[in-house]
Design a protein around this motif. Structure first.
Motif, short mmCIF file in Angstrom:
data_model
loop_
_atom_site.label_atom_id
_atom_site.label_comp_id
_atom_site.label_asym_id
_atom_site.label_seq_id
_atom_site.Cartn_x
_atom_site.Cartn_y
_atom_site.Cartn_z
N UNK A 161 21.90 19.93 32.36
CA UNK A 161 23.07 20.55 33.00
C UNK A 161 24.16 19.52 33.26
N UNK A 162 23.79 18.35 33.76
CA UNK A 162 24.79 17.32 34.04
C UNK A 162 25.45 16.84 32.76
N UNK A 163 24.69 16.75 31.68
CA UNK A 163 25.26 16.33 30.40
C UNK A 163 26.27 17.35 29.90
N UNK A 166 29.39 17.16 32.06
CA UNK A 166 30.13 15.95 31.73
C UNK A 166 30.90 16.09 30.43
N UNK A 167 30.30 16.72 29.44
CA UNK A 167 31.01 16.88 28.17
C UNK A 167 32.17 17.85 28.31
N UNK A 173 39.64 16.49 29.68
CA UNK A 173 40.43 15.27 29.80
C UNK A 173 41.11 14.94 28.48
N UNK A 174 40.39 15.08 27.38
CA UNK A 174 40.98 14.80 26.07
C UNK A 174 42.11 15.78 25.74
N UNK A 175 41.99 17.02 26.16
CA UNK A 175 43.03 18.02 25.89
C UNK A 175 44.31 17.75 26.67
N UNK A 176 44.20 17.02 27.79
CA UNK A 176 45.39 16.72 28.60
C UNK A 176 46.17 15.52 28.08
N UNK A 177 45.62 14.78 27.14
CA UNK A 177 46.32 13.62 26.59
C UNK A 177 47.39 14.11 25.64
N UNK A 178 48.67 13.71 25.89
CA UNK A 178 49.74 14.18 24.99
C UNK A 178 49.62 13.52 23.61
#
Length: 188
Positions: A161-163, A166-167, A173-178
């Motif tokens: 569940x934690x894995x 986390x993914x 987070x990756x989607x928020x990078x312009x």
């Protein structure tokens, strides 16, 4: 005079025979000359074989069987407690000497009060565990075995569940990078 001459200047140099790649020192000295070199060169075959067997077993358990550390630790604890329990019960039944398990040894003067407190609590826990494993409290023995077994299974579920969580966070987070626009290359 021919363009290519098969002899060269290096043919005149004398290289020592018996040394791989013309090295000057023995391999034992290159590897440090100590116990590690003895193990790597199999000069003590029992130690080298034991080390190879241990490392292979650890690799097999973690990579092939896909144990995680806590599950393996719980199963090792179950096995150790069963062995001590059987030994303790057998000792009482056959009149043998009960197993003498040493306490954790440490220099208490070297530790601060906080470390001393945790050390003291851990020793209490270990003494209680060894008391139970020694066959003195069969009801608690079976409760501890069952608890360790359940804990070993539940760790896999919660770690999964934690894995997954986390993914998901990582993907958000990756989607928020312009990102800039990608220009197509012209092929000529």
């Amino acid at each position: 005079m021919p363009i290519y001459d098969s002899s060269s200047e290096s043919d005149n140099e004398i290289t020592p025979r018996g040394k791989l790649f013309g090295r000057q020192r023995p391999m034992h000295a290159i590897l440090g000359g100590g116990k590690v070199a003895d193990v790597l060169l199999w000069r003590n075959p029992k130690v080298s074989a034991a080390l190879l067997t241990g490392v292979t077993t650890i690799w097999f358990l973690f990579e092939v069987v896909e144990y995680n550390f806590v599950t393996l630790l719980c199963h090792i604890s179950i096995t150790a407690m069963l062995a001590i329990f059987i030994w303790g019960i057998s000792a009482d039944y056959f009149g043998w000497k009960r197993p003498m398990i040493p306490q954790l040894l440490s220099d208490q003067a070297a530790f601060s009060e906080v470390v001393y407190f945790f050390h003291w609590r851990f020793n209490q826990f270990l003494q209680k565990l060894l008391h139970i494993a020694g066959g003195n409290d069969p009801v608690n023995f079976f409760l501890v075995i069952i608890s360790l077994y359940v804990l070993s299974d539940e760790v896999d579920y919660h770690a999964g569940q934690m894995t997954r969580k986390g993914s998901k966070v990582y993907k958000r987070f990756l989607n928020k990078i312009p990102r800039g626009t990608v220009k197509e290359k012209k092929h000529s």
